[in-house]
Each structure stands twice: as C-alpha cells, then as structure tokens.
Design a protein around this motif. Structure first.
Motif, mmCIF file in Angstrom:
data_model
loop_
_atom_site.group_PDB
_atom_site.id
_atom_site.type_symbol
_atom_site.label_atom_id
_atom_site.label_comp_id
_atom_site.label_asym_id
_atom_site.label_seq_id
_atom_site.Cartn_x
_atom_site.Cartn_y
_atom_site.Cartn_z
ATOM 1 N N LEU A 1 6.337 0.469 -18.556
ATOM 2 C CA LEU A 1 6.518 0.325 -16.884
ATOM 3 C C LEU A 1 5.788 0.956 -16.125
ATOM 4 C CD1 LEU A 1 7.808 -2.239 -15.292
ATOM 5 C CD2 LEU A 1 9.700 -0.850 -14.984
ATOM 6 N N GLY A 2 6.023 1.967 -16.212
ATOM 7 C CA GLY A 2 4.862 2.623 -14.981
ATOM 8 C C GLY A 2 2.970 2.421 -15.092
ATOM 9 N N GLU A 3 2.720 2.884 -16.381
ATOM 10 C CA GLU A 3 1.647 2.940 -16.238
ATOM 11 C C GLU A 3 0.737 0.388 -16.263
ATOM 12 O OE1 GLU A 3 0.693 3.757 -20.468
ATOM 13 O OE2 GLU A 3 0.652 5.424 -19.495
ATOM 14 N N LYS A 4 1.720 -0.286 -15.961
ATOM 15 C CA LYS A 4 1.509 -1.153 -15.288
ATOM 16 C C LYS A 4 1.317 -1.614 -14.651
ATOM 17 C CE LYS A 4 0.600 -3.042 -19.546
ATOM 18 N NZ LYS A 4 -0.621 -3.935 -19.977
ATOM 19 N N ILE A 5 2.910 -1.127 -13.325
ATOM 20 C CA ILE A 5 2.777 -0.796 -11.791
ATOM 21 C C ILE A 5 2.242 -0.382 -11.508
ATOM 22 C CG2 ILE A 5 4.591 0.110 -10.500
ATOM 23 C CD1 ILE A 5 7.271 -0.889 -12.098
ATOM 24 N N ALA A 6 1.291 0.769 -12.122
ATOM 25 C CA ALA A 6 0.745 1.778 -10.920
ATOM 26 C C ALA A 6 -0.705 1.372 -10.994
ATOM 27 C CB ALA A 6 -0.064 3.106 -12.090
ATOM 28 N N GLU A 7 -1.805 0.479 -12.573
ATOM 29 C CA GLU A 7 -2.116 -0.300 -11.936
ATOM 30 C C GLU A 7 -2.233 -1.797 -11.443
ATOM 31 O OE1 GLU A 7 -2.786 -2.175 -16.201
ATOM 32 O OE2 GLU A 7 -2.467 -0.251 -17.492
ATOM 33 N N GLU A 8 -1.172 -2.702 -10.912
ATOM 34 C CA GLU A 8 -1.110 -2.880 -10.431
ATOM 35 C C GLU A 8 -1.127 -2.734 -8.609
ATOM 36 O OE1 GLU A 8 -1.384 -6.233 -10.657
ATOM 37 O OE2 GLU A 8 -1.296 -6.178 -13.140
ATOM 38 N N ILE A 9 -0.900 -1.579 -8.509
ATOM 39 C CA ILE A 9 -0.246 -1.477 -6.941
ATOM 40 C C ILE A 9 -2.067 -0.079 -6.952
ATOM 41 C CG2 ILE A 9 2.004 -0.271 -7.176
ATOM 42 C CD1 ILE A 9 1.084 2.321 -7.089
ATOM 43 N N LYS A 10 -2.460 0.211 -7.451
ATOM 44 C CA LYS A 10 -3.866 0.011 -7.408
ATOM 45 C C LYS A 10 -4.764 -1.506 -6.496
ATOM 46 C CE LYS A 10 -5.081 4.013 -10.579
ATOM 47 N NZ LYS A 10 -5.065 4.873 -9.891
ATOM 48 N N ASP A 11 -4.410 -2.430 -6.771
ATOM 49 C CA ASP A 11 -5.514 -3.259 -6.127
ATOM 50 C C ASP A 11 -4.355 -3.476 -4.921
ATOM 51 O OD1 ASP A 11 -7.011 -3.273 -8.342
ATOM 52 O OD2 ASP A 11 -5.159 -5.082 -9.528
ATOM 53 N N LEU A 12 -3.396 -2.858 -4.617
ATOM 54 C CA LEU A 12 -2.673 -3.195 -3.182
ATOM 55 C C LEU A 12 -2.718 -2.211 -2.285
ATOM 56 C CD1 LEU A 12 0.772 -4.899 -4.770
ATOM 57 C CD2 LEU A 12 -1.171 -6.079 -3.432
ATOM 58 N N ASN A 13 -3.768 -2.050 -1.947
ATOM 59 C CA ASN A 13 -5.096 -0.914 -0.690
ATOM 60 C C ASN A 13 -3.660 0.728 -0.820
ATOM 61 O OD1 ASN A 13 -6.887 0.002 0.804
ATOM 62 N ND2 ASN A 13 -5.233 -0.404 2.594
ATOM 63 N N PHE A 14 -3.594 1.114 -3.027
ATOM 64 C CA PHE A 14 -2.843 1.954 -3.138
ATOM 65 C C PHE A 14 -4.225 2.972 -3.978
ATOM 66 C CE2 PHE A 14 1.438 0.622 -2.272
ATOM 67 C CZ PHE A 14 2.004 1.230 -1.541
ATOM 68 N N GLU A 15 -5.320 2.978 -3.834
ATOM 69 C CA GLU A 15 -6.056 3.371 -4.432
ATOM 70 C C GLU A 15 -6.193 4.850 -4.757
ATOM 71 O OE1 GLU A 15 -6.737 2.224 -1.307
ATOM 72 O OE2 GLU A 15 -8.234 -0.045 -1.847
#
Length: 562
Positions: free
Chosen positions: A375-389
C-alpha cells in the motif's frame, strides 16, 4: 455505475432527477446553491445518518432513489452472496424518510440498514468534505492497511480477536480469584453444609411431583374412596351388580346354544366380558383397600414433601435444579480443596492462551507488514502525480509493548514533504490541502484494489490552487478512465476536465426557494468556468481563458488515452 438519482422533499430540493454519465461528472454552482445537499442525498440513500430536520418544510416525507447499472460480473457475484440480485443488470436503492424514521429498499424489497450499507460499500465510495481529516487519526492508518490486505488478513484478525477474548477471560478469572478476601475454610464449611443437606435427603428424580400426587390422593381420600365404592357396587360388589346380570345372561345363552350353534360366538363374547369384569372388580377392590391411609403414612408423606419443598426453596425450583446446584457446589469444593493447584493450573492456561494469542498476532503482523509495504508503495506512486515530486511516503509498522484485540502492531503513515527532509508522522506535518491530495491518492489505490465502480468526491480540491490544482484534475481524469467519478468542485482546472458537467442553481419564486440541478452544454460550460475564474463579471477575456482551459483539458485527456 450510478446511472441516475431521484430526490424529493429534502431541504431546498422539491423534486429533482439527474442522469449521470461515464467518466468524470462535475457538479458546480455558486455558494449556497445547494451543492452539499446533492451529495448528502446520495449518502442518505446509502444508509447515512438521518435527522428529521432535513425534510423540506411542510412535507410529510422525503425520498432518495439511486439507480445503478451493473456490468461487472464479479460485483454481481458479491451481491448475490448477500442475497441481492439485479434485475436486467439494474439495482435500485431507495430510502423513504419520515418524521423520525426511514424505510430502505433494494429493488422494491425492504431491507435492514446493515444490509443496505453492506451493499452500498460494494457499489460506491463517497469522499466527504472533511474525510481527509481522518488521516490525522492513527487508528485509521491501520484500518486502511487491513482493508488493502483483504479477506485473508481480516480472517486472521478475527482469529486474533477470539484468542484475545479467551486470554482476557482467563486473566479476569485470575484477577477475581486473587482479589477475593475470603476465608477459604469458612467457605468450605458452608459449601459442605449445603452439599451434605442435599445429599442426605437422597432425592429421587421427579420425587417432588410423585409426592405431590400421593399427598393430593391422601388429602382427598374420602371422596376418591366413595367414588370407587359406588363403581364397585354397580359392577359386582353387591347383590344386583353387573356381574350377576352377566352370569344370568351366560346361563340363558347356554340353554339356547343346545339348539342353535350360531349363539356360540355371542356366548364366547359374554364369557370374555365376564372375565374382564371379574378382573376389574378384583383390581378396584384392591385399590379401595389401598386408600385406607394410616396416620403415620400421612405424616411421613407430609414430612417428606415439606423437606423437598424446603430444599427447592433454597437450592432450585425442581429436584433436577437441586441436583445441578449440588454438582456446581461439589466442583467449587473440589476447587477450594485444591486451591493452590487450581491457581497453578490457571497460570498455565493463561501462559498457553498468551502464547496462542502471540502466535496469531505475529501471523497478523506479517500479513499487515506485507500489506503496508504494498500500500505504501502504491500511495507513493500516486502522490508523485499530485505535485508531490520530492515527497517520500512510507507506512511504518512497529511492534507495540502489549497485544490487544487488534494485534501487536503500531501503524503510522510517515512522510517527508521536501528533498532532504527525514520521514515524520503524517499527523504532525501535513496541511489540509496536502491531506486532501494524499487522501485522493489513497482513494485511487483503494478503488483499484476494491474495484468499486463509482467514486464521489465532495470538494477534494480544498486548500489547493494553481499547478497543484492542475495535477489533481489530471489525477481525477486518470481515475475516471476506469471508474465513474462524480465530484463537486470550485476549481476551474477540475471543472474543465469534466466529461459531463452539471450546474446546481438556487431559484426563488413566489417566496419559495428551491435547488435545481441540470446538465449543461459546451457553451454553458464555458460560461460556468468563466464564472469560477472571473467572479461576478464575466468578460470576453475571462471567456477566452475558460475556452483555452477547456481545450487544454481535452488535449490532456487525449494524451492519456494514447
């Protein structure tokens, strides 16, 4: 997906019906137009909390009806496990709201609130205005990890709860025993007195009922004896009884039998009657004799009955109950006589129960860590697309000092928002806008995992603007390629990305105010985005900006589809 919604008599809504489309459905409107009541109506239909003040003033009831089109075969199977079946791939959830109560139905059949909520969880996921605040509570971090793991973890979690319950029951027993300030010898004397009293009575099964029957017969002996004597006088006890008449009948048939063989059968029957009557007279005579009770017999029965009734008053309402009481007290005596051994045995049971609990908790922890990592890896992937580079996200799972019914894990979301920052608890560092985006990322991951077809977002854009708003709009567009998304927004970047756009308006006529919702076309969409961009006065420049924003949104979506 959610095909349509019908609402009647709720707050400012008199009556509305709206058909949603596939992809990204956007709802906009001015402040106070009634946007919140639209999604609150959806929540009510799904089993949300209802208060009577939501009813439109002066109306006897409110109604919300949601119609879903089901295309996913796996979803249909999940619903069928709940004994819920679609009709021509359609499922209608409705809730009729009255003063202080409500009635929920699925495809016209009344259902419980618990079933309605269970079905709703399979069909739709609603993200409310303040749901991102739930990320500030650590207990919710664990719930998300457990949900992501699925049925396998939940089954083990139930095993942990059962093991914890057994362990705590034994701990409670030990605590009660240790806290007792009693004199064991004195208690043993009392228990032995009670058990001796019952044992010496030598109670037989159903003895109380038998004694009561005998006592009743004794108490009414004269009446019974007189009735028996009268019966005996009629059947043969005195001259002129039935036995004499039958004897004469036998003699008469015997004389006729010499001349007519057909009388043989009648003669035999009368002989049998005579034999039966003789037996009856003998038995009833003996019974009459048994009704002569000696005073000593009466006293003996009375004394025995009094003893049984006294024991029933002290130890149970029947002889069977007294025997159960005796068994319980004998077990207590055995425990007290071997009290030290009992405590040692109890400690051994507790030790064994704890080892079992820890084994189950370790198994749960292993599954939780696997789920947390994924779950942590998936969330990390998703938040990078939300201006959390530059942001790092990690789910930290550590062992707690003690085991509870939830297991042995301390689960916490950790985040580093900027390059060079160390990971810190999410609850300490994230702002409202950041929490909204992180929750959007979580919802994206969970939607893929749980395969919920419809996602609803109520102002997911709170606390964001500019480039971040654009990133959020792109993420919602990506989600809407696989899921139906319905969202209320006040940001032009998100509104421009819509596949279907609805305008929520408040109208006043004749002193009555109502909320309406309608689907708008391309030109109206330009005007609405212009209103969001420019406020009260919509200039040509504002309109051009709105058109450009819509064109850019179309290009972005086309690139996503490539």
């Amino acid at each position: 997906m959610l095909h349509s919604m019908y609402v009647k008599n709720l707050a400012l809504i008199e009556e509305i019906e709206v058909e949603f489309g596939k992809g990204l459905n956007i709802l906009t409107g001015e402040t106070g137009a009634g946007k919140s009541i639209i999604l609150e109506s959806v929540s009510l239909a799904l089993g949300g909390r209802y208060t009577k003040d939501i009813l439109r003033e002066g109306t006897p009831f409110g109604l919300v009806e949601l119609t879903f089109f089901l295309e996913n075969e796996e979803l249909k199977k999940q619903l069928e496990k709940l004994d819920v079946f679609s009709e021509e791939n359609t499922l209608v959830l409705s809730r009729r709201l009255m003063d202080g109560r409500s009635i929920s139905k699925i495809n016209g059949e009344t259902v419980s609130m618990s079933l309605l909520k269970e079905v709703s969880s399979l069909l739709i996921d609603v993200f409310g205005q303040h749901e991102h605040q739930s990320l500030l509570q650590k207990k919710n971090h664990q719930q998300l990890v457990d949900l992501y793991a699925g049925e396998k973890l939940l089954a083990v979690k139930e095993e942990v709860r059962e093991a914890y319950k057994s362990y705590m029951s034994l701990e409670k027993e030990k605590k009660e025993e240790e806290s007792k300030t009693r004199n064991i010898a004195k208690e043993l004397d009392f228990l032995r007195f009670e058990t001796n009293e019952i044992t010496e009575a030598r109670l037989k099964e159903n003895e109380d009922k038998e004694l009561e029957e005998i006592y009743t017969r004794m108490n009414h002996g004269r009446t019974i004896k007189e009735s028996v004597q009268r019966a005996y006088s009629f059947t043969g006890g005195y001259e002129g009884g039935a036995d004499g008449a039958i004897a004469r009948g036998i003699k008469a048939l015997a004389e006729g039998l010499r001349y007519d063989d057909k009388l043989e059968e009648y003669h035999k029957q009368l002989l049998e009657i005579d034999s039966l009557l003789s037996d009856f007279n003998r038995d009833i005579s003996e019974y009459e004799a048994s009704l002569d009770f000696e005073d000593a017999q009466v006293q003996e029965i009375e004394a025995r009955l009094n003893l049984v009734n006294r024991l029933k008053g002290k130890y149970g309402e029947s002889v069977e109950a007294i025997h159960r009481y005796l068994k319980e007290k004998e077990e207590e005596i055995e425990k007290l006589e071997n009290y030290e051994a009992y405590l040692i045995e109890l400690d051994q049971k507790i030790e064994k129960a704890y080892a079992h609990l820890r084994d189950k908790a370790s198994k749960l922890s292993k599954l939780r860590k696997e789920s947390g990592k994924g779950l942590g890896e998936k969330i990390a992937e998703e938040i990078k697309d939300l201006n959390f580079e530059a942001t790092k996200f990690f789910i930290d799972i550590k062992e707690k000092e003690s085991i509870t019914e939830e297991g042995m894990d301390d689960v916490e979301f950790m985040i580093a928002l900027n390059e060079g920052n160390s990971l810190k608890p999410l609850v300490n560092v994230a702002s409202g806008g950041e929490l909204s985006r992180i929750m959007l990322a979580i919802k994206t991951v969970m939607a893929k995992k749980e395969k919920v077809e419809t996602l609803i977002f109520d102002e997911i854009d709170v606390g964001i603007s500019g480039r971040t708003a654009q990133k959020v709009s792109e993420k919602m567009a990506i989600i809407s390629q696989e899921n139906q998304v319905i969202a209320i927004t006040h940001l032009p970047q998100i509104a421009a990305m819509s596949d279907v756009h609805f305008l929520i308006e408040k109208k006043t006529s004749g002193g009555d105010t109502t909320t309406r919702i309608r689907k708008i076309d391309e030109n109206e969409k330009i005007a609405e985005i212009g209103r969001i961009l420019g406020g009260v006065k919509i200039t040509d420049t504002v309109k051009e900006n709105a058109k450009e924003m819509m064109n850019l949104a179309k290009e972005t979506k086309e690139e996503m589809r490539v």
